[in-house]
Design an enzyme around this catalytic site. Structure first.
Site, mmCIF file in Angstrom:
data_model
loop_
_atom_site.group_PDB
_atom_site.id
_atom_site.type_symbol
_atom_site.label_atom_id
_atom_site.label_comp_id
_atom_site.label_asym_id
_atom_site.label_seq_id
_atom_site.Cartn_x
_atom_site.Cartn_y
_atom_site.Cartn_z
ATOM 1 N N LYS A 101 1.942 2.011 -4.820
ATOM 2 C CA LYS A 101 2.729 1.336 -6.376
ATOM 3 C C LYS A 101 1.823 1.519 -8.083
ATOM 4 C CE LYS A 101 2.434 -2.586 -4.309
ATOM 5 N NZ LYS A 101 1.988 -2.584 -2.751
ATOM 6 N N ASN A 133 -4.981 -10.260 -3.549
ATOM 7 C CA ASN A 133 -4.689 -9.729 -1.962
ATOM 8 C C ASN A 133 -4.400 -8.113 -2.066
ATOM 9 O OD1 ASN A 133 -3.324 -10.513 -3.503
ATOM 10 N ND2 ASN A 133 -1.233 -11.387 -1.411
ATOM 11 N N ALA A 134 -3.615 -8.446 -2.784
ATOM 12 C CA ALA A 134 -3.046 -6.486 -3.914
ATOM 13 C C ALA A 134 -4.672 -5.140 -4.008
ATOM 14 C CB ALA A 134 -2.717 -6.033 -4.924
ATOM 15 N N GLY A 135 -3.925 -4.303 -3.381
ATOM 16 C CA GLY A 135 -5.928 -3.568 -4.053
ATOM 17 C C GLY A 135 -4.747 -2.087 -4.188
ATOM 18 N N HIS A 136 -5.142 -1.628 -5.465
ATOM 19 C CA HIS A 136 -4.254 -0.462 -5.930
ATOM 20 C C HIS A 136 -5.500 0.607 -6.848
ATOM 21 C CE1 HIS A 136 -0.643 -3.797 -7.171
ATOM 22 N NE2 HIS A 136 -0.804 -3.292 -6.051
ATOM 23 N N ASP A 182 0.987 -1.069 0.299
ATOM 24 C CA ASP A 182 -0.027 0.141 0.192
ATOM 25 C C ASP A 182 0.999 1.165 -0.286
ATOM 26 O OD1 ASP A 182 -1.925 -1.800 -0.407
ATOM 27 O OD2 ASP A 182 -1.979 -1.397 2.317
ATOM 28 N N GLN A 206 1.643 -6.250 -3.292
ATOM 29 C CA GLN A 206 2.252 -5.748 -1.885
ATOM 30 C C GLN A 206 3.729 -5.125 -1.496
ATOM 31 O OE1 GLN A 206 1.466 -9.458 -3.596
ATOM 32 N NE2 GLN A 206 -0.440 -8.300 -3.221
ATOM 33 N N THR A 239 -7.333 -1.109 0.882
ATOM 34 C CA THR A 239 -8.110 -1.342 -0.205
ATOM 35 C C THR A 239 -9.450 -2.834 -0.396
ATOM 36 O OG1 THR A 239 -6.080 0.190 -0.762
ATOM 37 C CG2 THR A 239 -8.135 -0.589 -2.352
ATOM 38 N N THR A 240 -8.843 -3.720 -0.290
ATOM 39 C CA THR A 240 -8.776 -4.826 -0.483
ATOM 40 C C THR A 240 -10.138 -5.495 0.458
ATOM 41 O OG1 THR A 240 -7.258 -5.387 -1.820
ATOM 42 C CG2 THR A 240 -8.812 -7.628 -0.902
ATOM 43 N N LEU A 252 4.125 12.196 1.146
ATOM 44 C CA LEU A 252 3.956 13.830 2.155
ATOM 45 C C LEU A 252 3.223 14.613 2.493
ATOM 46 C CD1 LEU A 252 7.123 14.375 2.688
ATOM 47 C CD2 LEU A 252 7.010 15.730 0.598
ATOM 48 N N ARG A 271 2.501 -28.657 -6.820
ATOM 49 C CA ARG A 271 2.570 -28.937 -8.536
ATOM 50 C C ARG A 271 1.166 -29.745 -8.545
ATOM 51 N NH1 ARG A 271 7.973 -31.515 -8.315
ATOM 52 N NH2 ARG A 271 7.473 -32.178 -6.425
ATOM 53 N N GLY A 293 -10.738 -3.366 3.789
ATOM 54 C CA GLY A 293 -11.315 -2.730 4.123
ATOM 55 C C GLY A 293 -10.618 -2.420 5.837
HETATM 56 P P1 GDP Z 1 -0.441 0.044 -3.490
HETATM 57 O O1 GDP Z 1 -1.391 -1.144 -3.215
HETATM 58 O O2 GDP Z 1 0.669 0.304 -2.913
HETATM 59 O O3 GDP Z 1 -1.465 0.467 -4.762
HETATM 60 O O4 GDP Z 1 -1.161 1.513 -2.635
HETATM 61 P P2 GDP Z 1 -2.598 1.733 -2.381
HETATM 62 O O5 GDP Z 1 -3.734 2.655 -3.634
HETATM 63 O O6 GDP Z 1 -3.111 0.542 -1.414
HETATM 64 O O7 GDP Z 1 -2.975 2.232 -1.157
HETATM 65 C C1 GDP Z 1 -2.285 3.543 -0.888
HETATM 66 C C2 GDP Z 1 -3.435 5.101 -0.646
HETATM 67 O O8 GDP Z 1 -2.633 6.148 -0.922
HETATM 68 C C3 GDP Z 1 -4.700 5.117 -1.986
HETATM 69 O O9 GDP Z 1 -5.905 5.558 -1.003
HETATM 70 C C4 GDP Z 1 -3.566 6.364 -2.428
HETATM 71 O O10 GDP Z 1 -5.332 6.708 -3.394
HETATM 72 C C5 GDP Z 1 -3.224 6.957 -1.967
HETATM 73 N N1 GDP Z 1 -1.987 7.672 -2.117
HETATM 74 C C6 GDP Z 1 -1.100 7.436 -2.937
HETATM 75 N N2 GDP Z 1 -0.168 8.830 -2.556
HETATM 76 C C7 GDP Z 1 -0.434 9.644 -2.567
HETATM 77 C C8 GDP Z 1 -0.207 10.522 -2.290
HETATM 78 O O11 GDP Z 1 1.196 10.852 -2.705
HETATM 79 N N3 GDP Z 1 -1.446 11.427 -1.166
HETATM 80 C C9 GDP Z 1 -1.716 11.154 -0.706
HETATM 81 N N4 GDP Z 1 -2.867 11.317 0.023
HETATM 82 N N5 GDP Z 1 -2.442 9.700 -1.421
HETATM 83 C C10 GDP Z 1 -1.918 9.348 -1.773
HETATM 84 P P1 IMO Z 2 -0.680 -4.000 -1.972
HETATM 85 O O1 IMO Z 2 -0.174 -4.575 -3.191
HETATM 86 C C1 IMO Z 2 -1.154 -4.752 2.523
HETATM 87 C C2 IMO Z 2 -0.990 -8.267 3.673
HETATM 88 C C3 IMO Z 2 -1.722 -9.044 4.624
HETATM 89 C C4 IMO Z 2 -1.167 -9.956 5.547
HETATM 90 C C5 IMO Z 2 -0.494 -10.355 4.587
HETATM 91 C C6 IMO Z 2 -0.760 -12.304 4.220
HETATM 92 O O2 IMO Z 2 -1.850 -3.413 -2.392
HETATM 93 O O3 IMO Z 2 0.016 -3.545 -2.107
HETATM 94 P P2 IMO Z 2 -1.921 -13.183 2.015
HETATM 95 O O4 IMO Z 2 -3.526 -13.031 1.558
HETATM 96 O O5 IMO Z 2 -1.197 -12.171 1.178
HETATM 97 O O6 IMO Z 2 -1.829 -14.400 2.719
HETATM 98 O O7 IMO Z 2 -1.978 -11.953 3.316
HETATM 99 O O8 IMO Z 2 0.103 -9.938 3.787
HETATM 100 N N1 IMO Z 2 -0.986 -7.929 2.515
HETATM 101 C C7 IMO Z 2 -1.218 -6.605 1.617
HETATM 102 N N2 IMO Z 2 -0.330 -5.877 2.938
HETATM 103 N N3 IMO Z 2 -1.319 -4.244 0.330
HETATM 104 C C8 IMO Z 2 -1.205 -5.368 0.046
HETATM 105 O O9 IMO Z 2 -0.816 -5.898 -0.863
HETATM 106 C C9 IMO Z 2 -1.471 -6.897 0.689
HETATM 107 N N4 IMO Z 2 -1.459 -7.802 0.199
HETATM 108 C C10 IMO Z 2 -1.284 -9.022 1.511
HETATM 109 O O10 IMO Z 2 -2.783 -8.177 5.313
HETATM 110 O O11 IMO Z 2 -0.646 -9.513 6.454
HETATM 111 MG MG MG Z 3 -2.470 -1.582 -2.204
#
Ligand code: GDP
Ligand code: IMO
Ligand code: MG
Length: 430
Positions: free
Chosen positions: A16, A38-41, A13, A223, A301-302, A334, A142, A304
């Protein structure tokens, strides 16, 4: 060879998705190389606000080819919904390809993940419950099903028959749950295969033609490096290799072809789920970092779930830069520190009578270290509208410069808000 990996360098989070969204129009190919839903971007641009789990964040640039690579584990139902949601927002997915070698998350993986967490009791990991661990375990054993298998009726039936017999034994005897129906799963996954067929490809020729032509390629991480199965805070990790080595493996690109590794770091730290977090904060300071009520609040993101928050940990940051060969840093969020009168950064750990400048591998020991902090004055003014590094308040410039000095890597970008334009490019990254 402009192959650039964008990796999470903390616990996920870091932002990325938004960094890939900024860079995507300079690349011809974006490849998501690992993890699953598991990812939420989160990506915010002129087309809207998107929370994507499997589709690469380069999808918003119509000229860029987006690939879900062989290292990803795919829940087809989730992917189909994601594609449908993108279409509803007017986003074209004609240039999306799914590797036929990617693994499929099956219903028993989701069940196993959730039941395992229950059985672990107070030793739970805090997984996302999406079946990630069991899907990767089956791949290694496998007994995985690959996306390509969904397109071959006979192959799918034969593999599923054998696998489900074993899984049902496990489900009824160990987990004490009901058997799953071969017939239902077979028909459901065959149907998924039919719906995804147009996207499925042998992605190797696409990627290697691009490498031969020397066009820019972005590798999108999921992650973060501290969740890495080998180098993270095991067992409180995910089941894949989210870093630069995983990028090569998951995309099918050799390490000698990688040009640069961008480590994405939040200006502070967050973590979802269990596990050691030396600089974790509670109370009022945590509330400021968490930004509840704001669109970018520290809420998963994923799932809540409320993210745990804390100060920037330069010991861990340097460690992840080292194990991944990070050569460029992107600092995100920042602006979240804009109202902080003073900011702390952990520069070392105290353990008994010794000081450490690297993290101990044992998670219990890591949870017991005492952080040594360096204090920085806050800048107490908004930064979200600033687009040049030199225009940032001098305290903010000093803070970013010191983070990069502690990490030992040059700065590339600083983000000051979640929207595509809210970025300061300091050094060219692609
Ligand atoms: P990711 O999984 O690495 O793509 O990151 P996430 O999307 O899960 O979490 C990043 C959160 O920070 C999201 O809600 C973005 O909209 C927010 N975000 C990203 N860059 C910035 C920033 O520079 N400032 C603020 N305030 N929010 C940001
Ligand atoms: P993004 O791509 C934050 C964390 C879970 C848990 C551990 C193992 O949005 O950065 P899993 O379901 O992968 O077996 O859970 O990893 N985790 C994340 N935390 N951002 C993520 O993805 C994550 N993907 C897994 O919360 O602690
Ligand atoms: Mg994320």
């Amino acid at each position: 060879m402009p192959v650039v990996a964008v990796i999470g360098a903390q616990w996920g989070d870091e932002g990325k998705g938004r960094i890939v969204d900024v860079l995507a129009d300079r690349a011809r190919l974006v490849i998501r190389y690992g993890g699953g839903n598991n990812a939420g971007h989160t990506v915010i641009n002129q087309y809207g606000t998107f929370k994507i789990h499997l589709v690469p964040s380069g999808i918003f640039d119509t000229s860029t080819v987006n690939i879900i690579g062989s290292g990803v584990v795919i829940d087809p139902g989730v992917l189909l919904k994601e594609i449908a949601d993108l279409h509803e927002s007017g986003i074209n997915t004609d240039k999306l390809f799914i590797s036929d070698r990617a693994q499929v998350i099956m219903p028993y993986h989701v069940l196993q993940d959730q039941l395992d967490e229950m059985l672990r009791g107070d030793q739970k990991i805090g997984t996302t419950g999406r079946g990630i661990g069991p899907a990767y375990a089956d791949k290694m054993s496998r007994i995985g099903i690959r996306v390509g298998d969904l397109l071959q009726e006979d192959v799918l039936l034969k593999r599923l028959q054998f696998i489900l017999e074993n899984k049902n034994r496990l489900l009824t005897s160990l987990y004490k749950t009901q058997e799953l129906s071969l017939h239902e799963i077979y028909l459901q996954y065959l149907n998924y295969g039919r719906q995804l067929a147009n996207y499925v490809a042998d992605t190797h020729p696409i990627i290697h033609r691009a490498l031969e032509k020397d066009v820019p390629i972005l590798l999108e991480g999921a992650q973060g490096a501290l969740l890495d199965i080998d180098h993270g805070t095991y067992p409180y990790v995910t089941s894949s290799a989210p870093g630069a080595a995983g990028a090569c493996q998951g995309a099918g690109i050799g390490p000698t072809q990688m040009h640069s590794v961008i480590g994405v770091y939040k200006a502070y730290s967050t973590r979802v789920g269990e596990g050691p977090f030396p600089t974790e904060l509670e109370g009022d300071a945590a509330d400021v970092l968490r930004q509840i009520g704001k669109p970018w609040a520290e809420v998963g993101t994923t799932t809540g779930r409320l993210r745990r928050v804390g100060w920037f940990d330069a010991v861990l940051a340097r460690y992840t830069a080292q194990i991944n060969g990070v050569d460029t840093v992107a600092i995100t969020k920042l602006d979240v520190l804009d109202t902080m009168p003073s900011i702390q950064v952990c520069t070392g750990y105290r353990m008994h009578d010794t000081e450490l400048d690297y993290p101990p591998g044992n998670p219990t020991t890591l949870s017991q270290v005492e952080p040594i902090y360096e204090e920085f004055p806050g800048w107490m003014q908004p930064t979200s509208d600033i687009r040049y590094f030199e225009h940032l308040p001098k305290e903010a410039q000093a803070y970013v410069a010191r983070l990069c000095e502690l990490i030992g890597v040059r700065i590339g970008m600083v983000s000051v808000g979640p929207e595509r334009e809210q970025i300061i490019e300091v050094n060219p990254v692609l």
